[in-house]
Scaffold this active site. Structure first.
Site, short mmCIF file in Angstrom:
data_model
loop_
_atom_site.label_atom_id
_atom_site.label_comp_id
_atom_site.label_asym_id
_atom_site.label_seq_id
_atom_site.Cartn_x
_atom_site.Cartn_y
_atom_site.Cartn_z
N LYS A 53 0.82 -1.21 0.00
CA LYS A 53 0.00 0.00 0.00
C LYS A 53 0.85 1.26 0.00
CE LYS A 53 -3.45 -2.74 0.42
NZ LYS A 53 -4.49 -2.99 -0.54
N TYR A 265 -12.51 -14.31 4.27
CA TYR A 265 -11.49 -13.29 4.47
C TYR A 265 -10.95 -13.36 5.91
CZ TYR A 265 -9.33 -8.79 5.34
OH TYR A 265 -8.45 -7.81 5.70
N TYR A 291 -3.10 -12.31 3.89
CA TYR A 291 -2.77 -11.91 2.52
C TYR A 291 -1.63 -12.74 1.93
CZ TYR A 291 -5.78 -7.87 3.31
OH TYR A 291 -6.85 -7.07 3.58
C1 LIG Z 1 -0.27 -7.44 2.79
C2 LIG Z 1 -1.26 -7.23 1.72
N1 LIG Z 1 -1.11 -7.89 0.56
C3 LIG Z 1 -1.99 -7.77 -0.46
C4 LIG Z 1 -3.09 -6.95 -0.33
C5 LIG Z 1 -4.05 -6.91 -1.46
O1 LIG Z 1 -3.84 -5.80 -2.30
P1 LIG Z 1 -5.09 -5.19 -3.05
O2 LIG Z 1 -6.06 -4.79 -1.98
O3 LIG Z 1 -4.54 -4.04 -3.81
O4 LIG Z 1 -5.67 -6.25 -3.92
C6 LIG Z 1 -3.29 -6.22 0.86
C7 LIG Z 1 -4.48 -5.35 1.00
O5 LIG Z 1 -4.85 -4.93 2.04
C8 LIG Z 1 -2.35 -6.36 1.90
O6 LIG Z 1 -2.48 -5.70 3.05
#
Ligand SMILES: Cc1ncc(COP(=O)(O)O)c(C=O)c1O
Length: 333
Positions: A53, A265, A291
């Site tokens: 981010k 999630y 994630y």
């Molecule tokens: C550690 C991490 N990886 C991947 C993502 C996913 O990215 P995106 O929300 O742009 O798909 C996030 C989103 O919060 C994240 O915090």
């Protein structure tokens, strides 16, 4: 226009440590016996323990500063990496930060979940936290918070959930450009770039920049257990980002892989836990259960299914998230 020239028209603040390293994963590759695996270390973007981010914020917050904002407003779940990076950026830029903290998307929560990891860092960075119930609307409470601040004379700038909007996606195009330069210098052409996909901006940016690696497949692993919603969001942001970058866009370039998100999630399954353990024990990588761990679990499953040959090269983007690992300590007892 080539991607590099298109991107140079967008200014960034310089908050993120870029380019992030691209490194071989020799021990994990040998363990899995598939293609040569590499990792793009977007967990190493620096500020506030970094993550994907921050790369988006580097461009998006340029707009906040240009607009004369005095306050950043964003939101996410208690252990959101996104809002932790917004809070860190606000601290660095001397801006106030208000966050809508969604409760109830994940249940039941633990003491560690509520108080450690990203939750602890948000407080240290000085963010004002507003507890709100999760109702499925990712940006509603953020907008309401900003409206209230504006009515009281502040100049809020809204950072959308996950920093996902067309400008955030434009920012993430820079990752594929870095991979193109770095892989060429290292002497390989990636068959695929694999990463986890949630609010969609990360994958959208990679897809929008596809022309700098036209023979490389972008593979997003759905970590929300909502592959249809993820795909729709990636399509929308990628189309808008490609237009802003003057790049062609083909919906066929958007591949979102389902089946590796576990039950929901934020709820890791056994394959995620195995991926986190493998990444740590074989490569010293710190992945998280929400994630990056699910993303690596998806990649491992694709390797085991024989998607690539041993002569091919595949890049995994480590998008960050390590602080949340501590909030899920009980999984590793
Ligand atoms: C550690 C991490 N990886 C991947 C993502 C996913 O990215 P995106 O929300 O742009 O798909 C996030 C989103 O919060 C994240 O915090």
């Amino acid at each position: 226009m080539i991607v590099e020239d298109a991107l140079s028209g967008f200014r960034r603040l310089g908050l993120a440590h870029l380019p992030t390293p691209l490194e071989p994963l020799q021990r994990l590759s040998a363990h899995l016996g598939g293609p040569r695996l590499w990792v793009k270390r977007d967990d190493c973007t620096g500020l506030g323990l970094g993550g994907n981010k921050l790369r988006k914020l580097d461009y998006v917050l340029r707009e906040a500063i240009d607009q004369g904002a005095d306050t950043l407003v964003s939101g996410g779940v208690v252990q959101s990496n996104s809002q932790r990076q917004v809070a860190a950026a606000a601290a660095k830029l001397g801006l106030a930060c208000h966050l809508a903290v969604y409760h109830g998307r994940l249940a039941p929560s633990t003491v560690e979940y509520e108080a450690t990891g990203n939750a602890l860092l948000n407080r240290l960075f000085g963010a004002v936290l507003h507890d709100v119930p999760w109702n499925g609307d990712r940006n509603g409470a953020i907008t309401a918070l900003a409206d209230g601040l504006r009515a009281r004379g502040h100049r809020p700038y809204i950072v959308p959930y996950g920093v996902s909007n067309p400008l955030g996606a434009v920012a993430y195009a820079s990752t594929l450009l870095e991979i193109a330069h770095q892989s060429e210098a290292l002497g390989f052409l990636p068959a695929a770039v694999v990463h986890c996909s949630g609010s969609g901006g990360t994958q959208a940016g990679l897809v929008a920049a596809r022309r700098c690696l036209p023979h490389t497949r972008i593979v997003g692993i759905d970590i929300d257990a909502e592959p249809g919603r993820v795909r729709a969001d990636v399509l929308a942001y990628a189309e808008a980002a490609a237009a802003q970058l003057g790049q062609p866009f083909d919906p066929a370039d958007v591949e979102v892989v389902a089946g590796h998100a576990g039950p929901a999630y934020g709820v890791p399954h056994q394959a995620t836990i195995e991926a986190i353990r493998l990444g740590a024990a074989l490569e010293g990588l710190v992945l998280d259960p929400v994630y990056s761990g699910k993303g690596l679990a998806g990649l491992i499953a694709l390797v085991r299914s024989g998607r690539w040959t041993s002569g091919q090269d595949v890049v995994f983007i480590h998008t960050g998230g390590a602080p949340a690992l501590f909030a899920y300590r009980h999984l590793f007892d």
